[in-house]
Design an enzyme around this catalytic site. Structure first.
Site, mmCIF file in Angstrom:
data_model
loop_
_atom_site.group_PDB
_atom_site.id
_atom_site.type_symbol
_atom_site.label_atom_id
_atom_site.label_comp_id
_atom_site.label_asym_id
_atom_site.label_seq_id
_atom_site.Cartn_x
_atom_site.Cartn_y
_atom_site.Cartn_z
ATOM 1 N N GLY A 1 0.834 -1.211 0.000
ATOM 2 C CA GLY A 1 0.000 0.000 0.000
ATOM 3 C C GLY A 1 0.859 1.248 0.000
ATOM 4 N N LEU B 1 -2.327 7.177 0.826
ATOM 5 C CA LEU B 1 -2.162 8.341 1.711
ATOM 6 C C LEU B 1 -1.012 8.136 2.707
ATOM 7 C CD1 LEU B 1 -3.231 10.890 3.290
ATOM 8 C CD2 LEU B 1 -4.893 9.365 4.378
ATOM 9 N N GLY C 1 1.295 5.580 2.796
ATOM 10 C CA GLY C 1 2.545 5.162 2.149
ATOM 11 C C GLY C 1 3.313 6.342 1.584
ATOM 12 N N TYR D 1 -15.183 -4.097 7.816
ATOM 13 C CA TYR D 1 -13.809 -3.573 7.911
ATOM 14 C C TYR D 1 -13.248 -3.817 9.312
ATOM 15 C CZ TYR D 1 -10.241 0.233 7.909
ATOM 16 O OH TYR D 1 -9.094 0.984 8.022
ATOM 17 N N THR E 1 -6.016 6.972 14.276
ATOM 18 C CA THR E 1 -7.365 7.545 14.178
ATOM 19 C C THR E 1 -7.604 7.918 12.703
ATOM 20 O OG1 THR E 1 -6.401 9.679 14.690
ATOM 21 C CG2 THR E 1 -7.330 8.432 16.538
ATOM 22 N N LYS F 1 -15.510 19.143 -1.829
ATOM 23 C CA LYS F 1 -16.835 19.783 -1.937
ATOM 24 C C LYS F 1 -16.720 21.300 -1.801
ATOM 25 C CE LYS F 1 -19.320 16.904 0.921
ATOM 26 N NZ LYS F 1 -20.530 16.363 1.560
ATOM 27 N N TRP G 1 -22.430 16.672 5.418
ATOM 28 C CA TRP G 1 -23.364 15.576 5.685
ATOM 29 C C TRP G 1 -23.512 15.322 7.180
ATOM 30 C CZ3 TRP G 1 -20.964 11.982 1.402
ATOM 31 C CH2 TRP G 1 -21.366 12.476 0.145
ATOM 32 N N ARG H 1 -14.243 13.568 16.279
ATOM 33 C CA ARG H 1 -13.154 12.735 15.750
ATOM 34 C C ARG H 1 -11.799 13.281 16.195
ATOM 35 N NH1 ARG H 1 -16.982 10.178 14.893
ATOM 36 N NH2 ARG H 1 -17.815 9.310 12.955
ATOM 37 N N ASP I 1 -24.786 10.123 10.563
ATOM 38 C CA ASP I 1 -23.723 10.664 11.417
ATOM 39 C C ASP I 1 -22.635 9.630 11.681
ATOM 40 O OD1 ASP I 1 -24.270 13.312 11.913
ATOM 41 O OD2 ASP I 1 -25.429 12.934 13.744
#
Ligand code: NAP
Ligand code: GFB
Length: 340
Positions: A32, A36, A38, A162, A190, A213, A227, A234, A296
């Site tokens: 991988g 992102l 790697g 996952y 995270t 967006k 959304w 987070r 959410d």
């Protein structure tokens, strides 16, 4: 089915790797390596002035080997004969891709992880660092979450495929240690963001999605649609910070037990605060609308970085707004080549 000749090749490779291990040489293969995380590891090594003496780094993409296929997995290990592996390759996506593809996340990641870990074992790889995620922890839990809680209850239903596939990496690692004494471990980051992320609006994570967006809303003079309610919380980690920690884990961390790689609990932000940071970085002046008809997801998964802090009390994380600005600038400058 493998022939005697193939077994000889595997045994010879395992012997060569053991010899190189004895001389302290590290040939690190990053699965991988084009994603992102790697790309961020590659950058961190470049910033260090290139690979250290005695280290060689190989970054793989899915074009080098489809790791869902065991024969391709063995061929790429045979080609590079790594002494160490950073295992990043995975089917990865944000909340909305997870919600509609639980079966694919479960099966694809299970196959990739079993192929990579078993092949690493057969080829005598000395150390593997795999990548879990804080979304794999139980949904109903006490906070902060720590490394001991991985198997303590069902994960959030939005990404159970996952999450269970990732949890099985921890089962693999403990079993390889118990049965063969292998020191294979895992880190638990995270939500990651940074240059080279997947900026696809439907499939990607919240920050790259909001960045694209906002960019489009700016260009077309429309509103920005965030959304969900904006209330979920987070802990975001900048890919360059995660990459520095990954390299440290590879070189210095010797436990089989996983380690959470996260900013502190006090650095957790709401989705609204994250959207505000993107709006500020891209200097968006239009209307921001919250579409509450959209999910959410998990409300929060606040993780403790106490274990990390015991090892690295002085590690400094890039301030969130600075990291967001760098990521937005990268996206704008690389709009034509960015994954979207
Ligand atoms: P990413 O940007 O989507 O990159 C995924 C990488 O995996 C790419 O290099 C891709 O190769 C490779 N890959 C995918 N399927 C493959 C296959 N069948 N065979 C071989 N290679 C394959 O993902 P990322 O965000 O860097 O994630 C890296 C790791 O961190 C993953 O294990 C992920 O689960 C974990 N993680 C990510 C986050 C996050 O927020 N992004 C959070 C926690 C943990 P190609 O470039 O050729 O497609
Ligand atoms: O990064 P994300 O998709 O995944 O963030 P998770 C989802 C949160 O951001 C939800 C809100 O609260 C969404 O309602 N959100 C607002 C948006 N606008 C957007 C948008 O434009 N795109 C997206 N994607 N979300 C993932 C897991 O959970 O975390 C994965 O599903 C993975 O398995 C990853 O492990 C780290 O943080 O909810």
């Amino acid at each position: 089915m493998r022939t005697t000749g193939q077994y000889d090749i595997v045994l010879l490779s395992a012997w060569i790797i053991a010899m190189e291990g004895d001389t302290g040489k590290m040939r690190v293969m990053v699965t991988g390596g084009t994603g992102l995380v790697g790309k961020a590891i590659e950058k961190v090594l470049q910033d260090e002035g290139g690979a250290r003496e005695g280290e060689e780094w190989i970054f793989l993409s899915s074009k080098d080997a489809n790791l869902m296929d065991v024969a391709e997995t063995r061929a790429v290990f045979q080609k590079h004969r790594p002494t160490h592996v950073i295992h990043l390759a995975a089917m990865v996506g944000g909340l909305f891709k997870n919600m509609t593809h639980n079966l694919s996340f479960w099966r694809n990641n299970l196959h990739i992880n079993d192929n990579v870990l078993q092949t690493a074992h057969e080829f005598g790889v000395l150390k593997v660092v795999s990548c879990l995620s804080t979304c794999i922890f139980p949904d109903k839990t006490t906070y902060p979450i720590d490394e001991t809680m991985i198997h303590s209850g069902p994960p959030h239903e939005s990404n159970f495929g996952y999450a269970y596939a990732k949890r099985m990496i921890d089962v693999h690692n403990r079993a390889y240690f118990k049965q063969y004494g292998r020191k294979y471990t895992a880190v638990i980051p995270t939500n990651v963001f940074g240059p080279h992320d997947n900026f696809n609006i439907e499939d990607g994570h919240v920050l790259p999605g909001l960045i694209q967006k906002t960019y489009i809303a700016q260009r077309e003079g429309t509103s920005l649609q965030v959304w969900g309610s904006g209330r979920p919380r987070r802990q975001f980690i900048y890919s360059h910070d995660l990459a520095r920690l990954f390299v440290w884990v590879l070189r210095e961390y010797n436990e089989v037990e996983p380690i959470i790689l996260s900013v502190g609990e006090e650095d957790e932000v709401s989705i609204k605060e994250a959207a505000d940071a993107v709006v500020e970085a891209l200097e968006f002046k239009g209307e921001v609308v919250y579409d509450k008809s959209k999910a959410d997801g998990q409300f929060k998964k606040t993780a403790s970085n106490a274990k990390l802090r015991k090892y690295l009390p002085d590690f400094t994380f890039t301030p969130f707004h600075k990291a967001i600005k760098e990521t937005c600038d990268w996206f704008v400058a690389n709009y034509d080549i960015a994954r979207k």
